[in-house]
Design an enzyme around this catalytic site. Structure first.
Site, PDB file in Angstrom:
ATOM      1  N   GLY A 120      -6.854 -59.305 -17.757  1.00 38.90           N
ATOM      2  CA  GLY A 120      -7.852 -59.240 -16.700  1.00 38.90           C
ATOM      3  C   GLY A 120      -9.177 -59.877 -17.034  1.00 38.90           C
ATOM      4  O   GLY A 120     -10.135 -59.752 -16.275  1.00 38.90           O
ATOM      5  N   ALA A 121      -9.237 -60.578 -18.155  1.00 40.97           N
ATOM      6  CA  ALA A 121     -10.512 -61.179 -18.571  1.00 40.97           C
ATOM      7  C   ALA A 121     -10.692 -62.600 -18.041  1.00 40.97           C
ATOM      8  O   ALA A 121     -11.807 -63.116 -18.022  1.00 40.97           O
ATOM      9  CB  ALA A 121     -10.623 -61.192 -20.098  1.00 40.97           C
ATOM     10  N   GLY A 172      -8.793 -63.750 -15.088  1.00 41.92           N
ATOM     11  CA  GLY A 172      -8.473 -63.812 -13.674  1.00 41.92           C
ATOM     12  C   GLY A 172      -7.652 -62.594 -13.306  1.00 41.92           C
ATOM     13  O   GLY A 172      -7.308 -61.782 -14.172  1.00 41.92           O
ATOM     14  N   ARG A 177       3.777 -35.494 -24.285  1.00 37.21           N
ATOM     15  CA  ARG A 177       2.387 -35.506 -24.755  1.00 37.21           C
ATOM     16  C   ARG A 177       1.539 -34.511 -23.975  1.00 37.21           C
ATOM     17  O   ARG A 177       0.694 -33.806 -24.549  1.00 37.21           O
ATOM     18  CB  ARG A 177       1.809 -36.916 -24.640  1.00 37.21           C
ATOM     19  N   TYR A 200       6.790 -48.683 -34.668  1.00 36.36           N
ATOM     20  CA  TYR A 200       6.093 -47.809 -33.719  1.00 36.36           C
ATOM     21  C   TYR A 200       5.954 -46.441 -34.379  1.00 36.36           C
ATOM     22  O   TYR A 200       6.939 -45.756 -34.591  1.00 36.36           O
ATOM     23  CB  TYR A 200       6.921 -47.723 -32.443  1.00 36.36           C
TER      24      TYR A 200
END
Lengths: 573, 573
Positions: free
Chosen positions: B278-279, B281, B414, B475
């Site tokens: 999103g930086a 466009g 979580r 992970y």
């Protein structure tokens, strides 16, 4: 693939791909059938190289001295033979001009760095002295990617307002830097040629498996710079899929891209440099995915009742088969006819067989499988249902193996055809499956119409050699009588190329599937990526090469200059 | 995969992933075993949302009016509930802060465009009025990628010298734009969630097959922006391999990237925008590769005598198998132990079986195959020799299917753990095979040491879930007692994250395999891509977003600001 290690060639002659003495590919004559088809050809030998005038180097002596300090005196060459030997690439028009001995542009010097640091030092000297630098691997560009263009901006006393241009020949940087057998990667310097890469990997039992038609001369740095595809892309992946990491020297410093695996650390900067064509930096190391050397090579020819049926089958390979053949090359009906007609008695016999079995519009298809012992048979079995479903007839392994043996022959055959007086050039593009037949028809027609308009009835044919789940490439070959006058010959092809490029644009194809942009396609780049895309490239260029010294006119146009090399016909506005 | 179409959730509650009433995943309690392992937990309920103070919107009325003109009055929301609902992402620290009700930053407005043109209009208004725009899909970022950060530069009267910030919620843009069944591609608007994409493709018999753990909420635009991987990346490809074409609105105009197939028309500009967070466009359309919906889903659990043996086996899948399983997920010994110990009587029985058959250090591995009728059995057979060669024992299909049924359960678990007073967060990275065990050891140790240093002995375990020919992902999950004081709890994790990030950097891993950079990883980005890489990103940012209105602080730091969100601990110099 062991023979790959021995497929290199000697020094490239001036106006050909190879010396007639080079034995990498058996020599051939132009078939009578073809001469008749083209309406006769007039042999047209090249002028002797010694007749070509070479202007004195415009490189200022101080710049030459600084270069000698950077890379050593022995590696800065201002003499005419070296400069002539780096007079651009290997497109048809490059060779036509060199054969005629006119309009031959040569660099002002040839500089051969031996390391990353020496490349960086050359770029620093260029920045200081204001000359342009054209990175040069195997010199096999067919799109003007290595033309010695300095661009405007220098101050050569008494000369035209152009900058001096230095060709940066990376041939000395031809080492294997590291092999990681656990991660199956190998790191090379950029000047390693295809055959040398295979020879360097052979002791490890590994292969790169990347075999563009320019294999004998092209370099790994060139593969990276041009986003090469390779004839075996279906099995081994395109070059951009093989690049694990890169190191480049740019005018503003070193950059490394790639972390060993895909990641999500912002945009993938490898992709900014793969395909950057020497305009953003010079590749000084590339880490590539490698694989165990195959021990089985199973190549076969099949024939479909039509090109359309063949397209449906190869689409099914790409979309529905978990392992498509490693090599897939489907000829259209005209290429099928030409291939069979130009291969003497054996070809004629095959043509009869093919027509009897597959009907009046046969389309041959070469399929290749490579792999570990016992694996290719299984892989082949997996696609047999697709072949049967599309009425394919097996022609056999002999024709497939023959294709494989001659797969690097194209440039050699071109030499023979050029000597004989032919126009011979290719156009390539790609699009999605839904638009592929429309693109095929549009480009075929544009090429045929343009060349016929010169009074030189052409032979135009095509094949599909790169298949993807979403689409495929198209590779057109054009043959015709070459116009005798060199300038007319240049215009004859430039017009055809412009017509083809417009057709590609209208039909939604890419301006280049694997030849790259260079200067030839420069006028069409913005039409494909849009003004904002062009702005992205210009921004990266300005950030990494603020003085615009790297490969001027490639990817980004210097301020005030139109996007057009001399072969780049500007699209009509 | 038909159940995928129904895996969506209702509105997201403020300090959780899902309401306890959401039935997408069966609810659960924290196992006694785990509470004992962590040294006891103190339940810690969240403060009521109504207690959270929301400052008045700092968006100037003229800007709000201009936004109303751009997207319609109904789609500009300045009220507290909407602003609170867009208060950043879903990281552990996001939720800890929201549960405590302090340090909760909210945007000044939430704007919901309905089309590409409306997105472009919002960007134009932002440029004119000088506020920041944070694109927002499902709000599932765990790296601060959607934090409402305005950055410095605005002029809010009487307020701090920061710009107002508008969250651009793309939820309304949730249409399927086009399906090309021949080329097997589908074009979507960016706000389509994972379940909705599958529901939209179902009538065509197609699937995207992209299943990140955030599937229920994450959007296709978010997948693109973050270079998502997806649990089935081995079979279906990472998101970047599925992107055929993109359309974005940028502050300087529209851009489209991608031509339907790979090409060589300069650098691949898709890669500049995939992962651009999103930086650069706002994604307004994405064309993705799609496949026939699988009818067979074969999931199995196997167990190796050790994690090391398992790693060797999954490496062989990636390097030597022409079709590895579509899902590969190998747990280390601690994750194996925890998984079995926390699943009640069935898990304990399985643990006994596994230890009897596979020895004292078992490592379980889920393998999944999906495909057309009759194909998964064959694909499974192909990897059996690898499993046997590495002494794997089949646990069975029931455990494999159970994993698949619960594969989106992580965020729900979580919630339960957070309520119970636990610290629960993950760290992910990747590297090449040669360095993988070193990276595994370094990060495990760093996390355990840091958390133990707070007096909260942790449980740290890991799995490999994305395998490539050259390397794999890791992970890590960390569980511990959460410190009671909210600020101490934040510091407890921030310290561990910093220690893990330093370990990753030292051991040659990537700072993020699939969570993206956001603001959390911002301080480490330049360490990974180098100053010249950072310069490339800054140049693209300056070219496309010259006023710096898009997602300030993400990928490129505004001039004068250090690369650090509030969770981004700056690496030691």
């Amino acid at each position: 693939m062991d023979e790959l290690a021995h497929a290199g060639l000697g020094p490239r002659p001036f106006a050909r791909w190879a010396d007639p003495e080079d034995t990498a590919v058996p020599s051939s004559k132009v078939p009578v059938w073809l001469v008749r088809r083209l309406g006769g050809l007039t042999p047209s030998p090249a002028v002797p190289v010694s007749d070509i005038p070479v202007p004195p180097s415009a490189l200022p002596p101080a710049a030459a001295d600084a270069l000698r300090s950077a890379v050593g005196t022995a590696h800065v060459d201002l003499d005419a033979p070296a400069r002539l030997a780096h007079a651009g690439g290997q497109s048809y028009l490059d060779l036509v001009r060199r054969r005629a001995g006119h309009e031959v542009a040569v660099p002002d010097a040839v500089v051969s760095p031996g390391s990353h640091d020496e490349v960086a030092a050359v770029l620093a000297v260029a920045g200081e002295h204001g000359f342009a630098v054209v990175p040069y691997g195997g010199g096999t560009s067919v799109v003007g990617g290595v033309e010695p263009v300095g661009g405007v901006g220098g101050s050569v006393p008494g000369g035209p307002p152009r900058r001096a241009v230095v060709t940066l020949d990376l041939a000395r940087m031809d080492a294997l830097v590291a092999v990681d057998e656990v991660s199956r990667t190998a790191t090379f310097q950029p000047g390693v040629t295809g055959p040398r890469a295979e020879a360097l990997l052979a002791p490890y039992g590994l292969t790169l498996g990347h075999v563009p038609q320019s294999f004998a001369r092209a370099t790994l740095g060139g593969y990276v710079a041009t986003r090469s595809a390779g004839q075996a892309s279906t099995g081994y992946g395109r070059l951009d899929e093989l690049v694990v990491a890169l190191r480049l020297a740019t005018p503003v410093g070193e950059v490394r891209a790639g972390t060993g695996t895909p990641n999500a650390a912002g945009p993938d900067l490898r992709a900014v440099f793969v395909g950057s064509e020497g305009a953003f930096g010079v590749v000084t190391e590339v880490t590539l995915r490698v694989r165990p050397r195959p021990v089985e090579h199973r190549y076969e020819m099949w024939v479909f009742p039509s090109f359309e049926q063949g397209l449906a089958a190869v689409r099914a390979f790409a979309q529905d088969c978990s392992r498509p053949p490693d090599v897939v090359r489907l000829s259209d009906e005209e290429e099928t006819r030409t291939t069979l007609a130009t291969q003497g008695a054996a070809g004629r016999a095959l043509a009869v067989y093919v027509r009897t079995r597959a009907g009046r519009t046969p389309a041959v298809c070469v399929l290749g499988w490579e792999g570990a012992a016992g694996t290719t048979s299984e892989a082949r079995s997996a696609v047999l249902p697709v072949l049967r479903a599309h009425d394919a007839i097996r022609v056999g392994a002999r024709a497939g193996q023959a294709w494989r043996r001659h797969r690097f022959a194209g440039p050699h055959q071109r030499d023979v055809l050029l000597d004989a007086g032919a126009l011979v050039e290719t156009v390539e593009t790609a699009t999605d499956w839904a638009d592929l037949t429309g693109l095929y028809a549009a480009v075929s027609t544009a090429l045929a119409t343009s060349v016929a308009g010169c009074g030189t009835p052409p032979l135009v044919f095509a094949h599909v050699s790169h298949i993807y789940p979403t689409g495929a490439s198209l590779y057109f070959t054009v043959l015709a009588r070459r116009l005798a006058d060199p300038a007319a010959a240049v215009a004859q092809w430039a017009d055809a190329k412009a017509a083809a490029s417009e057709a590609i644009r209208s039909a939604g194809g890419t301006i280049t599937h694997h030849h790259a942009v260079g200067r030839t396609h420069a006028p069409y780049l913005e039409g494909e990526i849009g003004p904002v895309g062009a702005r992205v490239l210009a921004a990266v260029k300005a950030a990494l090469d603020p003085a615009g010294i790297l490969n001027p006119g490639v990817l980004v146009q210097p301020p005030g200059e139109p996007p057009s090399g001399r072969d780049g016909v500007r699209p009509e506005e």
